[in-house]
Design a protein around this motif. Structure first.
Motif, PDB file in Angstrom:
ATOM      1  N   ASP A 180      62.544-140.588  13.312  1.00  0.00           N
ATOM      2  CA  ASP A 180      63.821-139.636  13.386  1.00  0.00           C
ATOM      3  C   ASP A 180      64.577-140.066  12.395  1.00  0.00           C
ATOM      4  OD1 ASP A 180      65.871-139.065  14.236  1.00  0.00           O
ATOM      5  OD2 ASP A 180      66.550-140.833  15.012  1.00  0.00           O
ATOM      6  N   THR A 181      64.744-138.575  11.219  1.00  0.00           N
ATOM      7  CA  THR A 181      65.053-138.871  10.312  1.00  0.00           C
ATOM      8  C   THR A 181      66.963-138.459  10.012  1.00  0.00           C
ATOM      9  OG1 THR A 181      64.549-136.438  10.456  1.00  0.00           O
ATOM     10  CG2 THR A 181      63.121-137.725   9.819  1.00  0.00           C
ATOM     11  N   THR A 182      67.050-138.549  11.242  1.00  0.00           N
ATOM     12  CA  THR A 182      68.566-138.138  11.535  1.00  0.00           C
ATOM     13  C   THR A 182      69.365-139.695  11.957  1.00  0.00           C
ATOM     14  OG1 THR A 182      68.563-138.289  13.979  1.00  0.00           O
ATOM     15  CG2 THR A 182      68.393-135.818  12.855  1.00  0.00           C
ATOM     16  N   THR A 190      67.439-133.802   6.908  1.00  0.00           N
ATOM     17  CA  THR A 190      66.332-134.632   7.339  1.00  0.00           C
ATOM     18  C   THR A 190      65.270-134.823   6.152  1.00  0.00           C
ATOM     19  OG1 THR A 190      65.617-132.431   8.017  1.00  0.00           O
ATOM     20  CG2 THR A 190      65.809-133.430   9.708  1.00  0.00           C
TER      21      THR A 190
END
Length: 774
Positions: A180-182, A190
């Motif tokens: 989860d890059t958010t 991202t």
């Protein structure tokens, strides 16, 4: 009476439903004095995900020294350094638990959401937990499942118990979720947090989910957390409105979404005790959780002393995504190399991360052994393992070769996981425990993924053929002799591996392109979504790409003219020296010879016996006489194996008979995907009913020129060949070779009846002899 020792050998490549058993008998057969049966040992089966033979020091001296616990098991057990798996995880795992090649069990590639039940492990397979249940065993699987579903599977999330496991606790998917890059939706950029948390020593505040579902911010008493510490504690690092790591709770203004997965730190756990099934998003580091859950189950078995158990601990590491393990699982004194920026995007970064993940995995295996009472800790922290003091056999193996970014020299990243070459299918296997004689040995004889099915049975005192329906052709051979006899002769004469596309007719797989060692490698048989392709490190050319193409052939024509396109399906077979590979290439590669032949002899120029492009003996020049003979032999063996599973239209329950049970199966699954969906339309419907009716009463056992791809070596002892009497009248024939035009000679006295089976005893002559049933 004289004692005797039996070693079970499975007849290779039969075109009929007949099943042939062979026993090498060291002495005259005779009655055996009845003895009190010793307690059955427990079985601990540990699967390492994407850990190929290149990763472990005991198998590849050039590798990093990152597995002290596994090395201890090697020293106290038997290492198998000539073990073939299938090129991807699902096929290998299906082989472990069915003893049948993918061409029989249907699991030919790694399972994804679009795969229908025909490509998943059938509920009608006689799996290992079902076999062992007959000997009183209770079985659990902890960790990665990936044998079927839940998508398109009638059993849904209850798939593991539908295949016979008494208990399941783990992840149904093929690997951890995407990173989860958010950070829970706190940022849309991202690129800031590719590892799923702020990197480095900076400290900030952390979001947590309360017991009542409330989200709250915590600053750890003013000290704060590093981004990694926050993940390890089960939280989500808090960001400011501008997307930077918040240093205080007042600056953290965007409560995150706690329902999103995040690699190894937030993943969907399924728990099934045979009665109830539940799912929860677990925020423990996945490998640590898998050890915890395995120990919980093993300790519970103490409440039923005397009842043996088998616990499969199917670890998810070191599968992608590459993500930092908890710092307490780092090697002592580790610091991130100053010359490499911390992250998970470059080849150098991934090499560091995969090494950390492997070390953490090894440490968790050590905690598993100690926590289960199978080992102790020395004052130095090392694991002290004394197998003779335990009641548990331990089997550890990888499920396929290493994924290409993590491959270690001298192995070939261009021919890694998902390929039929040595780097893609050679995996480590270690067996240790009280049944092992003369530990510390290495067995160089061929072993296959399917052989574990037989080994599990042998450890439990079961001959698996006696419990598996005769309609299920088994490919496994007995392996226990390698543990109990340091001088055991080779059992397999051939080894086999395969990988095939199992894409339903109504599904289109867009092309993706990998960059491996500077080369462009294309595939249009694997990734159905852009997110999956990107997470796996591939460039996407399907919907959503700047320019969309329908196939890798189009990508080669318009983008990368030097693109190497992976074949749609591959098969490999070898003998002691030579290896034959067959590939089904894309239409634009139709001019390529589908066959490759390799000499796997280890030489100074090829120290581990690899099969690189330059080593293909069919690429040019004239074959020597021995090479030509090997080609003819392996070609015949491969064809025999590929033709060996009787086709049975209308048979959904694997009994090779189309009858009322199949009609009922169609009707019971009407309108849904099922194993009775014979045309793979995704729906069990009128077509499938008509197929069962059209073929009703068919008995799908083939007769005729059936080649039994087995040679009996060496001379000495006797061989007992048996097959079910339900097979139409059969006669055994032999041939000294399988060359074109070879003559087959009836075996004198065959068949005759022993008990309820057709059978014949043979005395091997020492020469290579092949047999067939007619």
């Amino acid at each position: 009476m004289a004692p005797w020792e039996a070693t079970l050998v499975k007849l290779r490549g039969i075109l009929t439903s007949a099943v042939v058993w062979l026993f090498f008998v060291a002495h005259q057969t005779g009655s055996v004095t009845a003895q009190t049966s010793p307690p059955k040992p427990n079985i601990l089966f540990v699967i390492l995900d994407d850990v190929g033979i290149d990763q472990l020091r005991a198998f590849n001296p050039a590798s990093n020294n990152l597995t002290p616990v596994i090395d201890a098991l090697v020293r106290k057990g038997v290492a198998f350094n000539n073990c073939w798996m299938m090129p991807q995880c699902s096929p290998s795992r299906a082989c472990f638990f069915t003893g049948r090649y993918p061409l029989r069990n249907g699991v030919k590639s790694a399972l994804l959401d679009y795969n229908l039940p025909s490509s998943q492990t059938s509920p009608y397979e006689m799996t290992t937990p079902r076999v062992l249940a007959g000997a009183g065993y209770v079985s659990a699987m902890i960790g990665k499942y990936h044998l079927g579903g839940p998508s398109n599977n009638p059993a849904g999330i209850a798939g593991p118990t539908a295949l016979g496991w008494n208990y399941f606790n783990g992840c149904l998917a093929g690997g951890p979720p995407f990173i989860d890059t958010t950070l829970g939706g706190q940022t849309t950029n991202t690129t800031l947090y590719p590892c799923g948390f702020p990197l480095g020593p900076a400290r900030g505040v952390c979001w947590f989910l309360g017991l009542q579902g409330n989200i709250y911010c915590d600053d750890k008493g003013g000290v704060g957390y590093t981004g990694q510490e926050c993940l390890q504690a089960g939280g989500i690092p808090a960001l400011t409105a501008t997307g930077v790591f918040a240093t205080n709770c007042a600056a953290a203004t965007i409560p995150p979404n706690f329902k999103l997965g995040n690699g190894y730190y937030a993943w969907l756990r399924t728990i099934n005790n045979g009665t109830n099934v539940a799912q929860v998003l677990d925020r423990r580091y996945m490998v640590t959780a898998q050890t915890d859950d395995a120990l919980d189950w093993i300790r519970q078995q103490a409440s039923t002393p005397g009842k043996p158990w088998m616990c499969t601990v199917s670890y998810s590491s070191i599968h992608t995504p590459y993500q930092q393990p908890p710092t307490n699982l780092y090697p002592p004194g580790f610091t991130w190399p100053a010359s490499i920026r911390e992250g998970n995007q470059t080849g150098l970064q991934i090499k560091v991360l995969s090494g950390l993940m492997l070390y953490a995995l090894d440490q968790e295996i050590g905690r598993l052994l100690v926590g289960a009472g199978l080992a102790t800790r020395l004052p130095t922290g090392e694991v002290n393992y004394s197998p003779e003091a335990t009641d548990t056999m331990i089997i550890v193996c990888g499920d396929n070769g290493t994924y290409y970014p993590s491959v270690l020299a001298p192995y070939n990243p261009l021919r890694a996981k998902a390929s039929p070459y040595q780097t893609g299918i050679a995996a480590p296997m270690i067996v240790s425990g009280p049944m092992v004689v003369q530990p510390g040995r290495t067995v160089t004889n061929m072993v296959n993924a399917v052989d574990l099915f037989s080994l599990f049975g042998e450890i439990a005192g079961i001959q698996v053929r006696s419990t598996v329906p005769a309609s299920h052709i088994l490919d496994c051979v007995p392996t226990l002799a390698y543990l109990t006899n340091a001088s055991a002769v080779p059992i397999r004469r051939y080894n086999y591996s395969e990988l095939g596309a199992t894409v339903p007719p109504n599904v289109h797989i867009p092309p993706s392109v990998f960059t491996v060692a500077g080369q462009k490698i294309g595939s249009d048989i694997l990734f159905s979504s852009q997110s999956l392709a990107l997470e796996s490190g591939a460039e996407w050319f399907g919907p959503g790409a700047a320019v969309e193409y329908s196939s890798c052939c189009e990508v080669r024509s318009h983008v990368y003219t030097n693109l190497t396109i992976l074949p749609r399906a591959v098969w490999a077979v070898r003998n002691d020296r030579y290896k034959l590979v067959k590939s089904a290439y894309a239409d634009c590669d139709s001019e390529i010879n589908p066959f490759e032949l390799f000499d796997l002899t280890r030489t100074p120029a090829n120290p581990v016996g690899l099969d690189s492009t330059r080593d293909n003996l069919l690429a040019g020049g004239v074959l020597t006489e021995s090479q030509r003979e090997a080609l003819d032999e392996l070609m015949t063996v491969m064809n025999a194996i590929l033709d060996s599973e009787p086709v049975c239209p209308g048979d959904g329950n694997l009994d090779k008979v189309v009858d009322q049970a199949d009609l009922q199966g169609v009707l019971s699954n009407w309108g849904m995907p099922s194993v009775f969906d014979f045309d793979n339309s995704g729906t069990t419907d009128q077509y499938d009913l008509e197929s069962a009716l059209k073929n009703f009463a068919d008995v799908c056992s083939s007769t005729g020129d059936t080649i039994a791809a087995l040679s009996i070596q060496p001379a000495g002892g006797q061989v007992l060949i048996q097959w079910p009497t339900s097979t139409p009248s059969q006669h055994l024939e032999s041939s000294p070779s399988l060359a074109t035009g070879s003559t087959w000679t009836p075996v004198a006295g065959a068949p005759f009846v022993i008990g309820a089976r057709d059978a014949v005893f043979l005395t091997p002559s020492g020469q290579t002899t092949f047999y067939r049933l007619r």
